[in-house]
Write a protein that holds these residues in place. Structure first.
Motif, PDB file in Angstrom:
ATOM      1  N   HIS A  64      -8.790   5.719 -12.360  1.00 36.57           N
ATOM      2  CA  HIS A  64      -8.598   7.182 -12.034  1.00 36.57           C
ATOM      3  C   HIS A  64      -9.038   7.663 -10.715  1.00 36.57           C
ATOM      4  N   SER A  65      -9.731   6.948 -10.014  1.00 40.19           N
ATOM      5  CA  SER A  65     -10.544   7.619  -8.952  1.00 40.19           C
ATOM      6  C   SER A  65     -10.228   7.262  -7.581  1.00 40.19           C
ATOM      7  N   VAL A  66      -8.879   7.002  -7.067  1.00 37.76           N
ATOM      8  CA  VAL A  66      -8.344   6.273  -5.965  1.00 37.76           C
ATOM      9  C   VAL A  66      -8.099   7.553  -5.234  1.00 37.76           C
ATOM     10  N   ASP A  67      -8.865   7.627  -4.149  1.00 36.69           N
ATOM     11  CA  ASP A  67      -8.671   9.003  -3.278  1.00 36.69           C
ATOM     12  C   ASP A  67      -8.192   9.039  -1.842  1.00 36.69           C
ATOM     13  N   ARG A  68      -8.057   7.481  -1.355  1.00 39.63           N
ATOM     14  CA  ARG A  68      -7.493   7.611   0.046  1.00 39.63           C
ATOM     15  C   ARG A  68      -6.562   6.311  -0.059  1.00 39.63           C
ATOM     16  N   LEU A  69      -5.706   6.027   1.126  1.00 38.98           N
ATOM     17  CA  LEU A  69      -4.806   4.891   1.141  1.00 38.98           C
ATOM     18  C   LEU A  69      -5.622   3.656   1.445  1.00 38.98           C
ATOM     19  N   ASN A  96      -2.672   0.367 -13.065  1.00 40.75           N
ATOM     20  CA  ASN A  96      -2.420   1.611 -13.381  1.00 40.75           C
ATOM     21  C   ASN A  96      -3.201   2.415 -12.345  1.00 40.75           C
ATOM     22  N   ILE A  97      -2.809   3.356 -11.569  1.00 36.71           N
ATOM     23  CA  ILE A  97      -3.765   4.065 -11.066  1.00 36.71           C
ATOM     24  C   ILE A  97      -3.425   5.726 -10.928  1.00 36.71           C
ATOM     25  N   CYS A  98      -4.404   6.378 -10.605  1.00 34.12           N
ATOM     26  CA  CYS A  98      -4.394   7.992 -10.606  1.00 34.12           C
ATOM     27  C   CYS A  98      -5.076   8.162  -9.361  1.00 34.12           C
ATOM     28  N   LEU A  99      -4.491   9.232  -8.589  1.00 32.38           N
ATOM     29  CA  LEU A  99      -5.028   9.862  -7.468  1.00 32.38           C
ATOM     30  C   LEU A  99      -6.105  10.967  -7.718  1.00 32.38           C
ATOM     31  N   GLN A 100      -7.429  10.717  -7.390  1.00 32.81           N
ATOM     32  CA  GLN A 100      -8.094  11.878  -7.449  1.00 32.81           C
ATOM     33  C   GLN A 100      -8.097  13.058  -6.795  1.00 32.81           C
ATOM     34  N   VAL A 101      -7.911  14.201  -7.103  1.00 32.92           N
ATOM     35  CA  VAL A 101      -7.810  15.474  -6.404  1.00 32.92           C
ATOM     36  C   VAL A 101      -9.109  16.322  -6.333  1.00 32.92           C
ATOM     37  N   ASN A 102      -9.614  16.592  -5.188  1.00 33.79           N
ATOM     38  CA  ASN A 102     -10.708  17.699  -5.277  1.00 33.79           C
ATOM     39  C   ASN A 102      -9.927  19.115  -5.445  1.00 33.79           C
ATOM     40  N   ILE A 103      -9.729  19.330  -6.651  1.00 31.86           N
ATOM     41  CA  ILE A 103      -8.928  20.619  -6.988  1.00 31.86           C
ATOM     42  C   ILE A 103      -9.633  21.792  -6.376  1.00 31.86           C
ATOM     43  N   PRO A 122       1.247  14.511  -0.821  1.00 31.13           N
ATOM     44  CA  PRO A 122       2.513  13.926  -0.559  1.00 31.13           C
ATOM     45  C   PRO A 122       2.505  12.691   0.156  1.00 31.13           C
ATOM     46  N   GLY A 123       1.926  12.726   1.234  1.00 30.42           N
ATOM     47  CA  GLY A 123       1.896  11.465   2.097  1.00 30.42           C
ATOM     48  C   GLY A 123       1.295  10.195   1.352  1.00 30.42           C
ATOM     49  N   LEU A 124       0.077  10.643   0.691  1.00 23.93           N
ATOM     50  CA  LEU A 124      -0.416   9.535  -0.049  1.00 23.93           C
ATOM     51  C   LEU A 124       0.437   8.929  -1.069  1.00 23.93           C
ATOM     52  N   VAL A 125       0.914   9.898  -1.867  1.00 24.52           N
ATOM     53  CA  VAL A 125       2.030   9.278  -3.076  1.00 24.52           C
ATOM     54  C   VAL A 125       3.154   8.422  -2.590  1.00 24.52           C
ATOM     55  N   GLU A 126       3.686   8.944  -1.452  1.00 18.83           N
ATOM     56  CA  GLU A 126       4.911   8.075  -0.848  1.00 18.83           C
ATOM     57  C   GLU A 126       4.290   6.614  -0.309  1.00 18.83           C
ATOM     58  N   ALA A 127       2.933   6.686   0.435  1.00 20.98           N
ATOM     59  CA  ALA A 127       2.402   5.483   0.746  1.00 20.98           C
ATOM     60  C   ALA A 127       2.261   4.582  -0.566  1.00 20.98           C
ATOM     61  N   VAL A 128       1.550   5.115  -1.321  1.00 21.21           N
ATOM     62  CA  VAL A 128       0.969   4.138  -2.617  1.00 21.21           C
ATOM     63  C   VAL A 128       2.294   3.877  -3.291  1.00 21.21           C
TER      64      VAL A 128
END
Length: 234
Positions: free
Chosen positions: A99-104, A122-129, A144-150
């Protein structure tokens, strides 16, 4: 003193009530038992009461529990803590969700180190909301860039977003933080339809799970309400 089974029942009823009040489908919110620092015996008791998914923050501690509970193959293991580069191999090979992927860089390492015989991780990108300096997570504008790359990494399955909003916020602001994460996921899903299911919002804990469910949480991460207060650090 309530048993772990009693606590699971109580939290499950809270989730069901909040789901109904939000007008959402029954079963659309899952309970993730945050089991860091808890002994394997507590997890075994929780599993016997019907809890399947467990969230761990510390790799070595989690691996020891997995070994102790190897006779329960249906347990689902989620890594929810900050990820160090030198721990990605163990995480990639031993968990069902992260649940805690925060960088490429971390995403690429998990992808490259996921065994070929295993299903995609299965991964979730962690956001410092709330953009807190003390919190892990990427900024919303980096997503957006991270989602596209992942989305191009074949051994990962991008499920959605995770956040830990500042719990000291007034209720209205806390709810707005959950709503911001939900709206961010919705926008990403529209802009990146091929990046992954993007069907997951991992947000909400013991004290605020109702607010999170009202704003669209699909996983709520609960520890204290299930296992009681953690012992003070010596």
């Amino acid at each position: 003193m309530s048993s772990i089974a009693d606590n699971i029942g109580s939290v499950t009823r809270r989730i069901q009530k909040a789901t109904l009040q939000a007008g959402r489908s029954p079963g659309s919110v899952r309970l993730l038992a945050v089991s860091k620092t808890r002994p394997a015996e507590d997890l075994r008791e929780a599993f016997a009461a019907g809890q399947v998914a467990f969230g761990e923050n510390y790799v070595q501690e989690a691996l020891e529990k997995q070994e102790a509970l190897a006779d329960l193959p249906d347990m689902e293991w989620h890594f929810i803590g900050p990820i160090q580069s030198n721990k990605t191999r163990q995480i990639a090979s031993s968990f069902d969700w992260v649940h805690s992927v925060d960088r490429l860089k971390i995403a690429r390492r998990l992808n490259d180190q996921r065994g070929d015989t295993l299903p995609p991780l299965n991964i979730c990108l962690q956001v410092n909301i709330n953009e807190e300096e003390s919190k892990s997570g990427c900024r919303v504008d980096q997503l957006p860039g991270l989602v596209e790359a992942v989305g191009e990494l074949p051994n990962l399955r991008l499920r959605g977003l995770m956040a830990i909003p500042d719990p000291s916020q007034p209720e209205a602001e806390l709810r707005a933080s959950f709503r911001k994460l939900a709206n961010t996921l919705k926008a990403l899903k529209g802009d990146h339809p091929d990046a992954g299911p993007l069907d997951t919002l991992s947000m909400g804990m013991s004290g605020d799970l109702e607010l999170a469910i009202a704003e669209g949480a699909t996983w709520v991460r609960v520890g204290t309400a299930l296992f009681g207060e953690r012992p003070a650090k010596s």
